[in-house]
Motif scaffolding. Structure first.
Motif, PDB file in Angstrom:
ATOM      1  N   HIS A  27      -6.759   4.571  12.627  1.00 15.62           N
ATOM      2  CA  HIS A  27      -6.823   3.790  11.388  1.00 15.62           C
ATOM      3  C   HIS A  27      -8.238   3.308  11.153  1.00 15.62           C
ATOM      4  O   HIS A  27      -8.511   2.145  11.043  1.00 15.62           O
ATOM      5  CB  HIS A  27      -5.887   2.576  11.480  1.00 15.62           C
ATOM      6  N   VAL A  80       3.911  15.447  10.665  1.00 15.10           N
ATOM      7  CA  VAL A  80       4.782  14.315  10.309  1.00 15.10           C
ATOM      8  C   VAL A  80       5.993  14.311  11.230  1.00 15.10           C
ATOM      9  O   VAL A  80       6.399  13.278  11.755  1.00 15.10           O
ATOM     10  CB  VAL A  80       5.212  14.399   8.826  1.00 15.10           C
ATOM     11  N   GLN A  92       1.956   1.685  13.934  1.00 14.78           N
ATOM     12  CA  GLN A  92       1.800   0.845  12.742  1.00 14.78           C
ATOM     13  C   GLN A  92       2.337  -0.549  12.985  1.00 14.78           C
ATOM     14  O   GLN A  92       1.707  -1.545  12.635  1.00 14.78           O
ATOM     15  CB  GLN A  92       2.538   1.479  11.555  1.00 14.78           C
ATOM     16  N   SER A 109       0.836  -1.206   0.000  1.00  9.80           N
ATOM     17  CA  SER A 109       0.000   0.000   0.000  1.00  9.80           C
ATOM     18  C   SER A 109       0.869   1.252   0.000  1.00  9.80           C
ATOM     19  O   SER A 109       0.448   2.309  -0.469  1.00  9.80           O
ATOM     20  CB  SER A 109      -0.926   0.003   1.208  1.00  9.80           C
ATOM     21  N   ARG A 110       2.079   1.122   0.538  1.00  7.41           N
ATOM     22  CA  ARG A 110       2.964   2.283   0.530  1.00  7.41           C
ATOM     23  C   ARG A 110       3.528   2.534  -0.863  1.00  7.41           C
ATOM     24  O   ARG A 110       4.022   3.605  -1.152  1.00  7.41           O
ATOM     25  CB  ARG A 110       4.077   2.120   1.549  1.00  7.41           C
ATOM     26  N   TYR A 162       0.000   4.776  -4.103  1.00  8.44           N
ATOM     27  CA  TYR A 162      -0.570   5.904  -3.367  1.00  8.44           C
ATOM     28  C   TYR A 162      -1.186   6.890  -4.358  1.00  8.44           C
ATOM     29  O   TYR A 162      -0.942   6.858  -5.554  1.00  8.44           O
ATOM     30  CB  TYR A 162       0.500   6.592  -2.528  1.00  8.44           C
ATOM     31  N   GLU A 163      -2.022   7.754  -3.791  1.00  6.52           N
ATOM     32  CA  GLU A 163      -2.627   8.816  -4.595  1.00  6.52           C
ATOM     33  C   GLU A 163      -1.745  10.054  -4.509  1.00  6.52           C
ATOM     34  O   GLU A 163      -1.004  10.216  -3.536  1.00  6.52           O
ATOM     35  CB  GLU A 163      -4.005   9.141  -4.029  1.00  6.52           C
ATOM     36  N   GLU A 164      -1.880  10.897  -5.492  1.00  9.40           N
ATOM     37  CA  GLU A 164      -1.154  12.167  -5.412  1.00  9.40           C
ATOM     38  C   GLU A 164      -2.177  13.274  -5.278  1.00  9.40           C
ATOM     39  O   GLU A 164      -3.252  13.220  -5.867  1.00  9.40           O
ATOM     40  CB  GLU A 164      -0.302  12.352  -6.659  1.00  9.40           C
ATOM     41  N   MET A 165      -1.839  14.240  -4.498  1.00 13.69           N
ATOM     42  CA  MET A 165      -2.802  15.305  -4.251  1.00 13.69           C
ATOM     43  C   MET A 165      -2.048  16.587  -3.905  1.00 13.69           C
ATOM     44  O   MET A 165      -1.125  16.558  -3.091  1.00 13.69           O
ATOM     45  CB  MET A 165      -3.696  14.884  -3.068  1.00 13.69           C
ATOM     46  N   THR A 205       3.835   7.179  15.222  1.00  9.93           N
ATOM     47  CA  THR A 205       3.073   6.575  14.126  1.00  9.93           C
ATOM     48  C   THR A 205       3.681   5.241  13.723  1.00  9.93           C
ATOM     49  O   THR A 205       2.983   4.243  13.515  1.00  9.93           O
ATOM     50  CB  THR A 205       3.073   7.520  12.912  1.00  9.93           C
TER      51      THR A 205
END
Lengths: 301, 732
Positions: B729, B53, B64, B34-35, B38-41, B60
Motif C-alpha cells: 500500500h 484476485v 487491509q 474509497s471503495r 473508483y476509476e474505470e479502466m 488481502t
C-alpha cells in the motif's frame, strides 16, 4: 543522435500519421545506426564495387582493384534469395489496450513493427506475406517479393481493426498448413491466451521447419501494474469486471503475470522459438535486429 | 474509574476529549468511501488479474483489516493523549503539571495496633502515607488528619516540604481510643475547603483514607442514624472537592482476645481487708481461644488463672487480694499473647486507706431517745475484724463543728437531723463534693424542710443545689412499709433474695415526703409502699449526695433495731464514697484530676504518662478550692500525678481502653458501597498491607502517560509504514 534515429522512438513516431512513412522512417533510422547495410547480401553473383568505408568487412575487399588503383573497393554481390517471411499480426481486442504511460496501443505498435519489417524484407529482395487474426484469420496477403507487395501490406495493416478475442492455437495450426514454403514466421501479439495451446500452434510452424520469431508486445502498465487508486478493471475479450485496490493486489498480479511469462519463455526455448519481449515504450530497432539475426541464421542453414 | 481491589488505576484529566474517539472510525469510513469511488479502466491482462484476485483475496482482506486496525489505533492514541491520561501506580495518581494537595487521613483507633505480621496496621499505614508523599511531585502539598477520638488535624495547612511532613508522620503515635469518623470527615472537609480557598495554586486535591474498615467505626448500625446521616453528608461534600481513595489495612480473619472489664467489687479498700477483683474477657475471634489471665498487684504477679473462650464468647474471672500497706496501689489484669496487645490489659487504680473515715454530724446531741447518731455510728463501724465494717472509723461531731472541720480528711459525711444550714456550711459541703466527697442526709424532727430546700436545694438566689430531691414542708406521720423497687438500685441490691434481712418488714412511722424534680439526675433508691421516695441519690460535682427521708435513729422508724439497718448504712457509705474510686479509673480520653483541699499557693502537677512522658497540669483555684485537671489521657495505662506539697505519695490513675474497639470484624467493600458510602464515589485499594510490602514498584516515577503514548504513537506510525510497504500500500 542522428536525426533519423529519433524515429525509432515510439513516442516520436506516434506523432506521425501514415504507416508507409512510419515504416520507412523506422527502417532508415535503424539503418543509419548500423555499420553494415542490411539491404545487401553476399551471394555468388557479382553486382558492383563500392568504396570501402570504415567498419566494412575486409573479407570483401577486392585486392585486385587495390593492386591496380591503390584504393579500397568492396565487392558487392547481387543476392539471390528465396527467403519467405510471414508476418502474423494479432488484432484481438486486448491489443487495443494502451496504458497510461504508453505512447501508443499495442496494436499500433505491432502495426509499426510489421510495416517496418515488411519494408525491410522487401528491400532485401525477400518475400513477405501478412496475416491478421483474432479468433480467426481476418486478412491474408500471400508472400511476394514484388515491390508492390509493400503497398498491399501497408493497406492491409491500416485496414486491420481490433475485434473479438484471441484464439491462437487453432489459428496457428491453420496457418501452418497454409504456409507451404519454408521461411520465417514472425508473430506480433500480446499472447494473452492459453500458453499450452499457443505453444502447440507454434510448434506446428516449427514442425514445418519454419523459423519462428515471437514478438511479445506488452504495454508497460501490464508489466508494472503501477495503479494507485481503487479501480474497476473492465476485461477485454469478454472477461468480467473486477473492482480492485491495486496496491494491495500488485504483488499477487505480478506474481501471476511473471509466472505466465516464465511458462511462455520456457516453452519457446524448448521449441527453439525466438522469443522477443517488446514494450510499447521501447524503440523499434529491437524488432529489426531480432529479425535480421534470425534471417542470418536462416541463411546459414 | 476502577473501584476494584487492583493496585493500578487509570484516570483522565480531560475526559471530554474522549468524544474525539469517534474520529478513530475515520480510516474505516475512508476505506469504505474509497471503495465506492473508483476509476474505470479497460484491462487486457485480465486473466492474470482475476487469478491474482482469487489467490490473494483472503490475505488481502486480512492485510487491509490489519492496516485499518493500526490506523485506527493511531487516531485513538492521539485522542487518548489529548485526554491527558494519568496512571495510578500503586497509590499515587501521577498528574503531570498539576500541583496537588494530598490529604492523608490515618485511622488512629487502637484496632490499628493489630499486627498481622511484623508490622502493625498503623505502621503499615504510616509507611504507605510516607510513600505517597515520597512519590508525589515537587510542589505538591500534604495535610494529615489522625482519625482517633476526637479526630484532629496533625498537619493543618498543606505542607510543601515532604521531609518535614514525613518527620511529622513518623512521630505520629497510635491512639488508644476508638475512631471518630464523623469528626475526621468534618476535619477533612474543613481542610479541603480551606485549601481550595487559600491555596489556589494547589489546583487539584486528593484524599487518602487509610483504615482497617472496622465495623465499630464504619457500620451504620454501630454509628446510629443521626451520625450516619452526618457522615454521609460530609463524605458527599469531600467527594465533590477531591477524589477519595480508601486503602484497606484490615484483615477478614483477624481475631482478638480482650480484657473488657476489670473492677474491684468493693467501693473502697482498706488495709488488711481482702478485696475482690472481677474481670471479664471476651473472645472476638471466630475460633476458640485460651489465655492465662494474670492479676498483677503493683507490677508483681499476685494470681493467675487459665481460661478458655468459645468463638465470640465471654468469660468472667475473679481474684481476691489484700493490701497490707495503705496508699495508692495499682492492680492489673493481663491476658497477653495475641496480635492486638493494647486491650490485653486493664488497670485499676486503688487508694488503700488505713481506714475509711466517716464524719457524723449530729444535729440532736441529746434527745429523749439518746443521740441521733448512736445507732448510725455503731452501724458504720461494727466491732471485730472480718466484719463488713472493718476498717471504718466513724467520728461524731456537733452540728456547730461542721464549718471548722477539715472535711478533706473524711471520705464521707453523714448529716443527721441537722435543723438547717448556713450559707458557709453550704459552701463547705459544696467544696467537699467538688473534691469527690460523699454526703448522706438523714432527717428528723429538728429538720426545717423549707430551709433545706432554700439553702441546699437551690431555691434561694445564689444558693447551692446539692439535694437530690425537694423536701415537703410537713413531715407525715403514718406507718408505711418499704417498696424496694425491684432491688434495682445498687444500694439495696444486696437485699435481693435476702428476705430474712427484714427489709420488707421494716416500717416507717414518720417521714418527710420527698419529691424528685423532673429531668434531674436523681435516682430513687428506696420508696414507701405508696410510691413516695424515701431514699434518693444524685451525683453532685465529683461527689455524691444521698438523702434519706426518715431518721437515723428510732425516732421515726424502728429500722435501727432491725437486721436490715447495718447493711443499709454500709451500702449507703459504700455508694457515697464510690465516686472517689471511680475518679481514679477512667477511659482513654476522659480527664483525670483532683481537688486539693489543703493546698495553698500556686504550682503545677507533674504527670507521668504510661509511655514515659512527663507532662504538667496547671493548678486552678476556683471558689476557694485548688484543683487540677488533665485531659490528655492517651495512651491507656497508669498515670501518676506528683505534687510535693500535697503528699509524699503520688496519686495514681488507671486509664483503660473502651473495649468496643477490640472487635476487629471489618466491613466488606459491598457493605461499604451499599451502606455508609452508598452515594459517594471512591476508589478502594483492597490490600493495604501488600501495597506497603511491595519493594520498589510503587516508587517507580512517571511523568504521566504523555511520553509512553508518544512512544506508542511512534511505534504505530512505524508499524503502519512497514505494513503498508510490506502489503504494497505504498507508491512503487
Amino acid at each position: 543522435m542522428e536525426p533519423s534515429r529519433k524515429y525509432l522512438q515510439p513516442e516520436v513516431l506516434a506523432r506521425l500519421e501514415g504507416l508507409p512513412l512510419r515504416a520507412r522512417l523506422i527502417v532508415e533510422g535503424y539503418v543509419s545506426g548500423v555499420h553494415r547495410s542490411p539491404f545487401h547480401g553476399f551471394s555468388i553473383e557479382f553486382a558492383e564495387h563500392r568504396e570501402y568505408a570504415p567498419g566494412d568487412d575486409i573479407r570483401y575487399v577486392d585486392w585486385k582493384v587495390f593492386g591496380r588503383t591503390d584504393k579500397f573497393y568492396l565487392k558487392q554481390f547481387e543476392e539471390e534469395t528465396n527467403l519467405v517471411c510471414n508476418l502474423l499480426l494479432d488484432t484481438s481486442q486486448s491489443m487495443l489496450y494502451q496504458g497510461p504511460g504508453a505512447p501508443m496501443s499495442k496494436l499500433e505498435y505491432a502495426k509499426c513493427v510489421a510495416a517496418a519489417l515488411g519494408y525491410l524484407v522487401l528491400h532485401q529482395q525477400d518475400s513477405v506475406g501478412l496475416a491478421t487474426f483474432d479468433s480467426e484469420v481476418r486478412a491474408l496477403a500471400r508472400p511476394s517479393s514484388n515491390p508492390s507487395q509493400l503497398n498491399q501490406l501497408l493497406h492491409l495493416l491500416e485496414e486491420a481493426a481490433a475485434a473479438e478475442k484471441t484464439d491462437t492455437g487453432p489459428i496457428f495450426h491453420a496457418l501452418a498448413e497454409r504456409f507451404r514454403k519454408r521461411g520465417i514466421v514472425i508473430v506480433l501479439s500480446d499472447l494473452f491466451d492459453d500458453v499450452s495451446s499457443l505453444l502447440t500452434g507454434l510448434k506446428h510452424f516449427r514442425h514445418r521447419r519454419h523459423e519462428v520469431v515471437l514478438f511479445h508486445i506488452l504495454d508497460p502498465a501490464e508489466l508494472d501494474f503501477p495503479f494507485r487508486r481503487v479501480t474497476m478493471f473492465q476485461g477485454l475479450e469478454q472477461l468480467p469486471r473486477v473492482l480492485v485496490d491495486p496496491p494491495a493486489l500488485r504483488k499477487a498480479y505480478l506474481r501471476e503475470f511473471h509466472d505466465y511469462l516464465r511458462q511462455l519463455k520456457q516453452g519457446c526455448r524448448m521449441h527453439h522459438i525466438d522469443y522477443v519481449a517488446m514494450r510499447t515504450d521501447q524503440t523499434f530497432d529491437v524488432a529489426l535486429s531480432s529479425y535480421l539475426a534470425t534471417r542470418r541464421g536462416w541463411l546459414r542453414t | 474509574m476502577n473501584h476494584g481491589p487492583a493496585l493500578f488505576g487509570f484516570d483522565l484529566l480531560s475526559p471530554s476529549m474522549l468524544g474525539w474517539l469517534a474520529a478513530a472510525a475515520a480510516p474505516l469510513l475512508i476505506h469504505l468511501w474509497s471503495r465506492r469511488r473508483y476509476e474505470e479502466m479497460p484491462w487486457a491482462a485480465m486473466r492474470y488479474l482475476l487469478a491474482a484476485v482469487k489467490t490473494a483475496r483472503r490475505r488481502t482482506r486480512l492485510e487491509q483489516w490489519l492496516l485499518l486496525l493500526v490506523r485506527t489505533a493511531i487516531i485513538a492514541t492521539v485522542v487518548l493523549a489529548a485526554a491527558e491520561p494519568y496512571l495510578e501506580l500503586g497509590t499515587v495518581p501521577f498528574v503531570p503539571g498539576v500541583r496537588t494537595h494530598r490529604l492523608l487521613v490515618i485511622d488512629g483507633s487502637y484496632s490499628m495496633g493489630y499486627r498481622p505480621g511484623e508490622t502493625s496496621r498503623f505502621e503499615a499505614a504510616k509507611q504507605l502515607a510516607a510513600r505517597i508523599v515520597e512519590e508525589s511531585d515537587q510542589g505538591d502539598g500534604f495535610s494529615l488528619v489522625l482519625m482517633a477520638d476526637p479526630a484532629r488535624a496533625v498537619v493543618d495547612e498543606p505542607s510543601l516540604d515532604p521531609a518535614d511532613f514525613i518527620a511529622e508522620l513518623q512521630a505520629l503515635r497510635l491512639s488508644h481510643t476508638a475512631a471518630d469518623l464523623a469528626g475526621a470527615a468534618a476535619c477533612a472537609e474543613r481542610l479541603l475547603a480551606g485549601t481550595a480557598r487559600r491555596n489556589p495554586k494547589l489546583a487539584r486535591q486528593e484524599v487518602y483514607l487509610l483504615s482497617d474498615l472496622g465495623r465499630v467505626t464504619w457500620d451504620p448500625q454501630h454509628l446510629g442514624q443521626k451520625t450516619t446521616a452526618q457522615i454521609q453528608r460530609r463524605f458527599a461534600k469531600i467527594a465533590q472537592l477531591a477524589p477519595l481513595t480508601l486503602i484497606d489495612l484490615g484483615q477478614d480473619d483477624a481475631g482478638n482476645l480482650a480484657v473488657t472489664s476489670a473492677a474491684v467489687a468493693e467501693t473502697f479498700a482498706v488495709r488488711g481487708r481482702a478485696i475482690e477483683i472481677r474481670a471479664e474477657l471476651r473472645n472476638f475471634s471466630r475460633s476458640p481461644a485460651s489465655a492465662r489471665v494474670q492479676l498483677l498487684a503493683d507490677g508483681h504477679r499476685a494470681a493467675e488463672e487459665a481460661v478458655r473462650l468459645e468463638p465470640g464468647g465471654q468469660v468472667a474471672v475473679a481474684f481476691s487480694h489484700r493490701f497490707e500497706a495503705p496508699g495508692n496501689h495499682v492492680l492489673e489484669i493481663a491476658a497477653p499473647g495475641d496480635r492486638l496487645e493494647i486491650d490485653n490489659h486493664r488497670w485499676i487504680a486503688l487508694a488503700v486507706r488505713p481506714a475509711i473515715r466517716v464524719l457524723c454530724v449530729n444535729g440532736q446531741p441529746a434527745g429523749p431517745k439518746g443521740s441521733a447518731t448512736d445507732y448510725l455510728a455503731a452501724a458504720l463501724a461494727p466491732a471485730g475484724e472480718g466484719t463488713r465494717g472493718f476498717g471504718i472509723q466513724a467520728e461524731v461531731v456537733a452540728e456547730s463543728a461542721l464549718v471548722e472541720t477539715d472535711l478533706g480528711r473524711y471520705d464521707c459525711v453523714f448529716l443527721v437531723n441537722v435543723a438547717q444550714f448556713t450559707r458557709s456550711e453550704g459552701l463547705v459541703l459544696d467544696n467537699y463534693l467538688k473534691s469527690a466527697g460523699g454526703v448522706v442526709f438523714f432527717l428528723g424532727d429538728r429538720v426545717l424542710p423549707e430551709q433545706y430546700n432554700q439553702t441546699l436545694g437551690g431555691l434561694a438566689p445564689g444558693a447551692f443545689d446539692l439535694l437530690p430531691a425537694r423536701l415537703q414542708a410537713v413531715p407525715v406521720e403514718q406507718r408505711r412499709m418499704l417498696n424496694p423497687l425491684e432491688y434495682r438500685h445498687p444500694i439495696i441490691e444486696v437485699f435481693r433474695g435476702q428476705e430474712r434481712a427484714g427489709l420488707l418488714a421494716t416500717a416507717i412511722e414518720q417521714y418527710v415526703p420527698l419529691e424528685v424534680p423532673a429531668e434531674s439526675a436523681s435516682q430513687v433508691v428506696l420508696a414507701l409502699d405508696d410510691g413516695t421516695p424515701l431514699i434518693v441519690e444524685r451525683p453532685v460535682h465529683r461527689g455524691r449526695v444521698i438523702l434519706v427521708g426518715t431518721s437515723a435513729d428510732t425516732a421515726w422508724t424502728p429500722m435501727p433495731l432491725l437486721p436490715s439497718y447495718v447493711p443499709i448504712i454500709q451500702e449507703l457509705l459504700a455508694h457515697a464514697v464510690a465516686q472517689r474510686q471511680q475518679r481514679r479509673n477512667v477511659l482513654v480520653g476522659e480527664s483525670i484530676g483532683a481537688v486539693l483541699t489543703r493546698f495553698q499557693g500556686n504550682g503545677a502537677i507533674s504527670i507521668q504518662t504510661p509511655d514515659g512522658r512527663s507532662e504538667t497540669a496547671p493548678l486552678t483555684v476556683a471558689a476557694g478550692l485548688a484543683g487540677w485537671n488533665f485531659a490528655s489521657t492517651d495512651p491507656s495505662g497508669v498515670y501518676t500525678a506528683f505534687h510535693g506539697e500535697q503528699s509524699e505519695t503520688p496519686e495514681v490513675f488507671a486509664v483503660n481502653v473502651d473495649p468496643k474497639e477490640g472487635d476487629l470484624a471489618k466491613l466488606s467493600e459491598t457493605e461499604l458501597r451499599r451502606g455508609l458510602l452508598a452515594d459517594v464515589p471512591f476508589q478502594l485499594h483492597g490490600d493495604g498491607h501488600r501495597l506497603a510490602a511491595q519493594p520498589e514498584s510503587v516508587a517507580k516515577r512517571s511523568g504521566g502517560l504523555a511520553k509512553p503514548l508518544l512512544y506508542l504513537l511512534l511505534g504505530l506510525l512505524l508499524l503502519e509504514t512497514y505494513l503498508a510497504r510490506r502489503f504494497g500500500h505504498h507508491a512503487p
